[in-house]
Design an enzyme around this catalytic site. Structure first.
Site, PDB file in Angstrom:
ATOM      1  N   TYR A   1      41.984  51.300  33.465  1.00 33.49           N
ATOM      2  CA  TYR A   1      40.914  52.004  33.656  1.00 33.49           C
ATOM      3  C   TYR A   1      41.116  52.778  35.070  1.00 33.49           C
ATOM      4  O   TYR A   1      41.633  52.028  35.987  1.00 33.49           O
ATOM      5  CB  TYR A   1      39.605  51.973  33.097  1.00 33.49           C
ATOM      6  CG  TYR A   1      38.966  50.943  34.099  1.00 33.49           C
ATOM      7  CD1 TYR A   1      39.243  49.658  34.178  1.00 33.49           C
ATOM      8  CD2 TYR A   1      38.092  51.456  34.924  1.00 33.49           C
ATOM      9  CE1 TYR A   1      38.578  48.919  35.002  1.00 33.49           C
ATOM     10  CE2 TYR A   1      37.233  50.844  35.974  1.00 33.49           C
ATOM     11  CZ  TYR A   1      37.620  49.487  35.800  1.00 33.49           C
ATOM     12  OH  TYR A   1      36.818  48.486  36.858  1.00 33.49           O
TER      13      TYR A   1
ATOM     14  N   LEU B   1      41.721  43.883  43.916  1.00 36.33           N
ATOM     15  CA  LEU B   1      41.960  45.169  43.380  1.00 36.33           C
ATOM     16  C   LEU B   1      42.372  46.010  44.811  1.00 36.33           C
ATOM     17  O   LEU B   1      41.630  45.623  45.687  1.00 36.33           O
ATOM     18  CB  LEU B   1      40.827  46.096  42.749  1.00 36.33           C
ATOM     19  CG  LEU B   1      41.358  47.262  42.465  1.00 36.33           C
ATOM     20  CD1 LEU B   1      42.325  47.128  41.268  1.00 36.33           C
ATOM     21  CD2 LEU B   1      39.980  48.263  42.073  1.00 36.33           C
TER      22      LEU B   1
ATOM     23  N   LYS C   1      44.003  47.131  37.345  1.00 38.31           N
ATOM     24  CA  LYS C   1      42.535  47.529  37.152  1.00 38.31           C
ATOM     25  C   LYS C   1      42.361  47.510  35.564  1.00 38.31           C
ATOM     26  O   LYS C   1      42.348  48.662  34.761  1.00 38.31           O
ATOM     27  CB  LYS C   1      42.312  48.756  37.607  1.00 38.31           C
ATOM     28  CG  LYS C   1      40.704  49.299  37.750  1.00 38.31           C
ATOM     29  CD  LYS C   1      40.513  50.292  38.900  1.00 38.31           C
ATOM     30  CE  LYS C   1      39.330  50.889  38.929  1.00 38.31           C
ATOM     31  NZ  LYS C   1      38.263  49.854  39.078  1.00 38.31           N
TER      32      LYS C   1
ATOM     33  N   GLU D   1      36.665  39.469  47.023  1.00 39.18           N
ATOM     34  CA  GLU D   1      35.945  41.041  46.814  1.00 39.18           C
ATOM     35  C   GLU D   1      34.722  40.763  46.198  1.00 39.18           C
ATOM     36  O   GLU D   1      34.427  39.554  45.879  1.00 39.18           O
ATOM     37  CB  GLU D   1      37.258  41.945  46.408  1.00 39.18           C
ATOM     38  CG  GLU D   1      37.531  41.357  45.001  1.00 39.18           C
ATOM     39  CD  GLU D   1      38.381  42.451  44.295  1.00 39.18           C
ATOM     40  OE1 GLU D   1      38.567  43.582  44.316  1.00 39.18           O
ATOM     41  OE2 GLU D   1      38.995  41.999  43.113  1.00 39.18           O
TER      42      GLU D   1
HETATM   43  N1  PDD Z   1      35.438  49.598  41.173  1.00 35.11           N
HETATM   44  N2  PDD Z   1      37.214  45.724  43.461  1.00 35.11           N
HETATM   45  C1  PDD Z   1      36.931  45.851  42.144  1.00 35.11           C
HETATM   46  C2  PDD Z   1      37.115  44.737  41.348  1.00 35.11           C
HETATM   47  C3  PDD Z   1      36.723  47.105  41.729  1.00 35.11           C
HETATM   48  O1  PDD Z   1      36.615  47.174  40.435  1.00 35.11           O
HETATM   49  C4  PDD Z   1      36.586  48.338  42.583  1.00 35.11           C
HETATM   50  C5  PDD Z   1      36.282  49.683  41.984  1.00 35.11           C
HETATM   51  C6  PDD Z   1      37.133  48.168  43.998  1.00 35.11           C
HETATM   52  C7  PDD Z   1      37.126  49.346  44.735  1.00 35.11           C
HETATM   53  O2  PDD Z   1      38.109  50.120  44.469  1.00 35.11           O
HETATM   54  P1  PDD Z   1      38.207  51.553  44.941  1.00 35.11           P
HETATM   55  O3  PDD Z   1      37.848  51.693  46.375  1.00 35.11           O
HETATM   56  O4  PDD Z   1      39.620  52.187  44.441  1.00 35.11           O
HETATM   57  O5  PDD Z   1      37.189  52.401  44.065  1.00 35.11           O
HETATM   58  C8  PDD Z   1      37.187  47.014  44.348  1.00 35.11           C
HETATM   59  C9  PDD Z   1      35.277  50.803  40.248  1.00 35.11           C
HETATM   60  C10 PDD Z   1      34.381  52.057  41.038  1.00 35.11           C
HETATM   61  C11 PDD Z   1      34.599  50.517  38.918  1.00 35.11           C
HETATM   62  O6  PDD Z   1      34.980  49.798  38.358  1.00 35.11           O
HETATM   63  O7  PDD Z   1      33.430  51.183  38.588  1.00 35.11           O
END
Ligand code: PDD
Length: 293
Positions: free
Chosen positions: A35, A205, A149, A181
């Site tokens: 996703y 991620l 993801k 993270e």
């Molecule tokens: N989450 N780490 C994890 C485990 C994440 O699920 C996300 C993003 C990030 C940050 O990635 P980015 O900067 O590309 O949004 C780091 C999304 C927003 C979510 O699951 O809602």
């Protein structure tokens, strides 16, 4: 929260009430899918190429064939905004799974990839951006391919829920004390003028906002050290912050019982936030659906 009625699916655009899935669906039964969440400001996608590229990388990593090219998907996502007349701040959620088929761990021979994407309103969280948030720490019990993801988010869900029950915004994951993270964001520690964060390996991620922060740090002459830090080192932090598509850049003022520095957002975090806000201003000056990444 407004949810917009028109969704995109593998069979075209339709009203969200028309989307029905058989109960034997790979995403539902195995979490067998990937996703993305992309931010929308004033009806325009932010970091558009980055998110679409990462979706294709995630799909490739789980051997999932997407039913469109990178360019075709971008056209469909722009159409999704237009069909909903989306002019606000929000997000698009897009998922792709290995399709509908009788339950069997093996890849189905003839199932077609299921895809849907829909949009929600999401205003910026001024309170969190201004004052920062509290967090807890939790052991990182996830698998070792967190750069994908994928839909398998149970450890993230459980840790975030625990954070919420303790009145906190996020849970910070660590492997034997080394911080990786958060459950849905990347995390950073500032010490002696340098930004430290876990390296972009398979264990985290590779956040699109993380990349942006790295670019801002370069422009500002602030060293961005992909060296990670430990839970113990949090007591020596001058500042901490987290980043994600939905959170943007949020100061962290407390971790478990430890107040970060003086408990107030720090100057480096503020500089990065200013850059981010300036980027958003560029969307405010343009008509909705004029896309810029
Ligand atoms: N989450 N780490 C994890 C485990 C994440 O699920 C996300 C993003 C990030 C940050 O990635 P980015 O900067 O590309 O949004 C780091 C999304 C927003 C979510 O699951 O809602």
């Amino acid at each position: 929260m407004t949810q917009y009625p028109i969704i995109m699916s593998q069979t075209g655009f339709t009203h969200k009430d028309n989307l029905t899935y058989p109960f034997e669906e790979r995403g539902l039964q195995f979490g067998d899918g990937v996703y993305e969440v992309i931010r929308i400001y004033n009806g325009q996608y932010d970091l558009f190429d980055e998110h679409v590229n990462r979706l294709f990388q995630s799909a490739e990593a789980i051997k999932l064939e997407l039913p469109f090219t990178n360019e075709e998907l971008k056209t469909l996502l722009i159409e999704l905004l237009e069909k909903n007349d989306m002019r606000a701040d929000g997000t698009v959620y897009l998922q792709a799974t290995r399709g509908s088929a009788p339950r069997n761990h093996l890849f189905p021979a003839d199932a077609k990839t299921n895809v849907y994407a829909y949009i929600n309103d999401l205003p910026r969280n001024e309170e969190h951006l201004e004052h920062g948030v509290s967090t807890i720490t939790k052991p990182d019990v996830r698998w070792s391919y967190c750069y994908i993801k994928s839909l398998n988010l149970l450890p993230n869900v459980l840790a975030k829920q625990e954070a919420r029950q303790q009145g906190c915004y996020e849970a910070i994951f660590h492997i034997d004390g080394e911080v990786t993270e958060c459950t849905s964001s990347n995390v950073y520690l500032v010490h002696a003028g340098k930004i430290y964060t876990f390296p972009a390996t398979k264990r985290i991620l590779h956040g699109c906002v993380r990349r942006r922060v790295e670019n801002y740090a370069d422009e500002l002459g602030i060293p961005f050290v992909e060296d990670g830090f430990t839970v113990e080192e949090i007591t020596t932090a001058d500042e901490m912050f987290l980043t994600s598509t939905t959170s943007e850049i949020i100061p962290i003022t407390k971790v478990d019982q430890t107040i970060v520095a003086d408990g107030k957002p720090g100057p480096i975090t503020r500089k990065l936030q200013e850059r981010f806000s300036a980027q958003i201003q560029t969307y405010r000056k343009k008509d909705p659906q004029f896309i810029q990444s």
